[in-house]
Design a protein around this motif. Structure first.
Motif, mmCIF file in Angstrom:
data_model
loop_
_atom_site.group_PDB
_atom_site.id
_atom_site.type_symbol
_atom_site.label_atom_id
_atom_site.label_comp_id
_atom_site.label_asym_id
_atom_site.label_seq_id
_atom_site.Cartn_x
_atom_site.Cartn_y
_atom_site.Cartn_z
ATOM 1 N N ALA A 151 4.528 -11.186 -8.648
ATOM 2 C CA ALA A 151 4.808 -10.107 -7.662
ATOM 3 C C ALA A 151 4.370 -8.910 -8.317
ATOM 4 C CB ALA A 151 6.129 -10.314 -6.776
ATOM 5 N N ARG A 152 5.081 -8.431 -9.506
ATOM 6 C CA ARG A 152 4.875 -7.358 -9.941
ATOM 7 C C ARG A 152 3.486 -7.184 -10.626
ATOM 8 N NH1 ARG A 152 10.784 -5.758 -12.677
ATOM 9 N NH2 ARG A 152 12.049 -5.584 -10.735
ATOM 10 N N VAL A 153 3.023 -8.473 -11.193
ATOM 11 C CA VAL A 153 1.782 -8.623 -11.894
ATOM 12 C C VAL A 153 0.710 -8.100 -10.576
ATOM 13 C CG1 VAL A 153 -0.162 -9.979 -12.849
ATOM 14 C CG2 VAL A 153 2.360 -9.978 -13.504
ATOM 15 N N LEU A 154 0.803 -8.739 -9.526
ATOM 16 C CA LEU A 154 -0.120 -8.737 -8.507
ATOM 17 C C LEU A 154 -0.332 -7.023 -8.097
ATOM 18 C CD1 LEU A 154 -2.179 -9.535 -6.445
ATOM 19 C CD2 LEU A 154 -0.189 -10.023 -4.912
ATOM 20 N N ASP A 155 1.159 -6.464 -8.130
ATOM 21 C CA ASP A 155 0.993 -4.820 -7.750
ATOM 22 C C ASP A 155 -0.054 -4.170 -8.815
ATOM 23 O OD1 ASP A 155 2.648 -5.236 -5.852
ATOM 24 O OD2 ASP A 155 4.419 -4.695 -7.010
ATOM 25 N N VAL A 156 0.002 -4.475 -9.859
ATOM 26 C CA VAL A 156 -1.114 -3.783 -10.944
ATOM 27 C C VAL A 156 -2.181 -4.204 -10.722
ATOM 28 C CG1 VAL A 156 -1.262 -3.399 -13.317
ATOM 29 C CG2 VAL A 156 1.062 -3.577 -12.507
ATOM 30 N N VAL A 157 -2.706 -5.477 -10.304
ATOM 31 C CA VAL A 157 -3.847 -5.953 -10.136
ATOM 32 C C VAL A 157 -4.623 -5.333 -8.921
ATOM 33 C CG1 VAL A 157 -5.275 -7.951 -9.702
ATOM 34 C CG2 VAL A 157 -3.596 -8.207 -11.304
ATOM 35 N N LEU A 158 -3.979 -5.191 -7.931
ATOM 36 C CA LEU A 158 -4.355 -4.552 -6.629
ATOM 37 C C LEU A 158 -4.863 -3.068 -6.917
ATOM 38 C CD1 LEU A 158 -1.945 -6.111 -3.956
ATOM 39 C CD2 LEU A 158 -4.367 -6.802 -4.795
ATOM 40 N N ARG A 159 -4.007 -2.509 -7.785
ATOM 41 C CA ARG A 159 -4.492 -1.043 -7.997
ATOM 42 C C ARG A 159 -5.697 -0.904 -9.118
ATOM 43 N NH1 ARG A 159 -1.577 3.604 -9.643
ATOM 44 N NH2 ARG A 159 0.077 3.204 -7.949
ATOM 45 N N ALA A 160 -5.658 -1.894 -9.866
ATOM 46 C CA ALA A 160 -6.651 -2.070 -10.847
ATOM 47 C C ALA A 160 -7.999 -2.319 -10.403
ATOM 48 C CB ALA A 160 -6.454 -2.698 -11.924
ATOM 49 N N ALA A 161 -8.055 -3.159 -9.255
ATOM 50 C CA ALA A 161 -9.431 -3.785 -8.814
ATOM 51 C C ALA A 161 -9.230 -3.693 -7.186
ATOM 52 C CB ALA A 161 -9.528 -5.181 -9.380
ATOM 53 N N GLY A 162 -9.197 -2.682 -6.841
ATOM 54 C CA GLY A 162 -8.954 -2.539 -5.254
ATOM 55 C C GLY A 162 -10.201 -1.782 -4.624
ATOM 56 N N PRO A 163 -10.237 -1.459 -3.363
ATOM 57 C CA PRO A 163 -11.376 -0.769 -2.857
ATOM 58 C C PRO A 163 -11.832 0.561 -3.333
ATOM 59 C CG PRO A 163 -9.849 -1.637 -1.110
ATOM 60 C CD PRO A 163 -9.117 -1.711 -2.514
ATOM 61 N N ARG A 164 -12.967 0.906 -3.520
ATOM 62 C CA ARG A 164 -13.463 1.998 -4.418
ATOM 63 C C ARG A 164 -12.846 3.271 -3.586
ATOM 64 N NH1 ARG A 164 -17.858 0.555 -4.953
ATOM 65 N NH2 ARG A 164 -17.851 0.294 -7.198
ATOM 66 N N ASP A 165 -12.707 3.216 -2.342
ATOM 67 C CA ASP A 165 -12.359 4.621 -1.508
ATOM 68 C C ASP A 165 -10.991 4.696 -1.821
ATOM 69 O OD1 ASP A 165 -11.359 2.550 0.163
ATOM 70 O OD2 ASP A 165 -12.505 3.497 1.737
#
Length: 245
Positions: free
Chosen positions: A219-233
């Motif tokens: 769950a905490r890993v996913l939080d980091v991944v979503l910030r590191a590779a999310g929508p450009r805007d």
């Protein structure tokens, strides 16, 4: 991968394979750099990553060894055992090379590499950092052998966690501005050849969206991944310089 996919599904997100022809953005990414770069524009996500020379530019108090940037041509000219690795991608096996002849002949001479002194890490830990704080952590190797293990709550693990946190806080205070806000940093217990015990040192930095979670909290890993590779805007201004181009 499966644990992160299950966590994302539990949050109401749709998880799709990259091979799907009907993919549409905006999207998040977890996977390899080549496919990620190919799909980033189409699906509207931005890939944040550390710079190639980040480890080499760190003060030696954090690396515990000499690290320099170079090229495959430099690596082919080494005349003593040297640890040679790609800065980010896995274009060839990171290993100790006694000379440059073992490097794959297909590599272009100008291909960037990192060259480091040969050292021994007693244990290595993967840290998923979000805004300069440890979001998730896992041990992943012991004396170079894969050995994932979560850090528990017993006395020894609490002491290790406290040491890791203290080292990471010092690292972030000095070099946090040189990393994206969501990133993976691997650190380890570097054996000191001149005295008993060990010291903490940085092994390397990695892209969170292409880093194995090992035994870290998904769950905490996913939080980091979503910030590191999310929508450009959604990319924060301070992270724009770390976007993969």
């Amino acid at each position: 991968m499966e644990l992160l996919a299950a966590e994302a599904t539990g949050r109401g997100m749709t998880v799709r394979a990259a091979e799907g022809r009907d993919l549409a953005g905006p999207a998040y990414w977890y996977g390899g750099p080549l496919a990620g770069a190919r799909l980033a524009t189409r699906l509207g996500f931005a890939l944040l990553e550390p710079t190639d020379d980040w480890l080499a530019d760190l003060p030696q108090e954090f690396t515990g060894r000499r690290v320099r940037t170079g090229t495959v041509a430099d690596a082919r000219a080494i005349d003593r055992p040297t640890f040679v690795k790609p800065p980010r991608d896995k274009s060839f096996p990171a290993d100790i090379y006694t000379d440059g002849a073992r490097l794959p002949s297909s590599l272009a001479p100008a291909t960037p590499v990192l060259l480091a002194d040969v050292v021994t890490f007693a244990a290595e830990y993967r840290l998923f950092l979000l805004d300069g704080r440890i979001a998730a952590i896992s041990r992943y190797a012991v004396f170079g052998r894969l050995d994932p293990r979560p850090l528990g709550t017993d006395r020894e693990d609490r002491a290790t966690t406290a040491q890791i946190t203290e080292f990471t806080d010092r690292l972030v205070s000095v070099a946090g501005h040189t990393l994206p806000s969501a990133v993976v940093v691997d650190i380890g217990q570097l054996l000191d050849p001149y005295r008993p015990g060990h010291r903490w040192a940085v092994v390397e930095a990695n892209m969170a969206w292409f880093a194995h979670a090992y035994a870290a909290d998904p769950a905490r890993v996913l939080d980091v991944v979503l910030r590191a590779a999310g929508p450009r805007d959604h990319v924060r201004p301070q992270d724009a310089v770390f976007e993969r181009r």
